[in-house]
Design an enzyme around this catalytic site. Structure first.
Site, short mmCIF file in Angstrom:
data_model
loop_
_atom_site.label_atom_id
_atom_site.label_comp_id
_atom_site.label_asym_id
_atom_site.label_seq_id
_atom_site.Cartn_x
_atom_site.Cartn_y
_atom_site.Cartn_z
N LYS A 104 1.06 4.10 -2.92
CA LYS A 104 0.73 5.49 -2.63
C LYS A 104 1.92 6.42 -2.85
O LYS A 104 1.76 7.57 -3.26
CB LYS A 104 0.19 5.61 -1.20
CG LYS A 104 -1.15 4.92 -0.98
CD LYS A 104 -2.23 5.47 -1.91
CE LYS A 104 -3.61 4.93 -1.56
NZ LYS A 104 -4.67 5.49 -2.43
N TYR A 132 0.83 -1.21 0.00
CA TYR A 132 0.00 0.00 0.00
C TYR A 132 0.86 1.26 0.00
O TYR A 132 0.63 2.20 -0.77
CB TYR A 132 -0.91 -0.03 1.23
CG TYR A 132 -1.91 1.09 1.32
CD1 TYR A 132 -3.08 1.06 0.56
CD2 TYR A 132 -1.71 2.17 2.18
CE1 TYR A 132 -4.02 2.08 0.66
CE2 TYR A 132 -2.64 3.19 2.29
CZ TYR A 132 -3.79 3.13 1.52
OH TYR A 132 -4.72 4.15 1.61
#
Length: 246
Positions: free
Chosen positions: A158, A154
């Site tokens: 990002k 993640y």
């Protein structure tokens, strides 16, 4: 005001995406609600948007599918008009420590959270160039700025989204199109509700404001970046995190 302009919001059937779609609708935009699988939630979002007096339509789309995104953008343009505001919000988590993370967990998060944003930018890009106006807003995360244990996939996605934001901002700046990112901290959504209570409490304790955010906090930041007041702001990352990353 965005009256008469079209906003496309991915992951818009619930949580942060739904709040963003509603806030942009309050600013006058017609809304393309992009969702992955929950048709009932998408229909409810469309009904709430329509009650605000603007047009809205839902489109099922796997954001990680390059060709499906191309078809979706064509459909949105035919139904509502050219996209003026693109909000890449769709995202998933598959949290595990790196040692325990499966290859498919890493790849799926990258495909949805990073490649999905690229796909929508890629297929709206020529429209933005022709219009010589528009707003691209990518929803990243403070995890992409500071990292987070158990979120290598993640955080990588990002962080990549921030690089994508800055690169696209440089490419489109001379065309009058801005590209910015919003980096939420801990926001109370269905996704964060799945966290263990102990982890949630520890994270809240690390926030200087001593509370989590709500989806509307992120929606307000997106509406600001989508407005006429921000025509000279591009390539920036706006943190909305209660001071978590400072």
């Amino acid at each position: 005001m965005l009256k008469g302009k079209v906003a496309l919001v991915t992951g818009a059937s619930r949580g942060i995406g739904r709040a963003i779609a509603l806030e942009l609708a309050r600013s006058g935009a017609d809304i393309a609600v992009i969702y992955a699988g929950n048709a009932q939630a998408a229909a409810a979002t469309v009904a709430d948007i329509a009650a605000l007096g603007v047009r809205a339509k839902a489109y099922a789309c796997d954001v990680a599918d390059f060709d499906a995104v191309a078809e979706t953008v064509k459909a949105v343009t035919a139904d509502l008009g050219p996209v003026y505001v693109l909000v890449n919000n769709a995202g998933i988590t598959r949290d595990k420590l790196t040692l325990q993370m499966k290859q498919e967990d890493f790849e799926k998060v990258i495909d949805v959270n990073l490649k999905g944003a690229f796909n929508f930018i890629r297929h709206t890009y020529s429209g933005f160039v022709r219009s010589r106006a528009g707003r691209i807003i990518n929803i990243t995360s403070v995890s992409g700025l500071m990292g987070n244990a158990g979120q290598a996939n993640y955080a990588a996605a990002k962080a990549g989204l921030i690089g994508l934001t800055k690169s696209v901002a440089r490419e489109l700046a001379a065309r009058g199109v801005t590209c910015n990112a919003v980096a939420p901290g801990f926001v109370q959504t269905d996704m964060t509700d799945q966290m263990p209570a102990s982890a949630r409490e520890a994270l809240l304790g690390a926030i200087p404001m001593k509370r989590g955010g709500v989806p509307e906090d992120i929606a307000n930041a997106v509406a600001f970046l989508a407005s006429d007041a921000t025509g000279y702001i591009t390539g920036t990352v706006l943190q909305v995190d209660g001071g978590l990353n400072m």
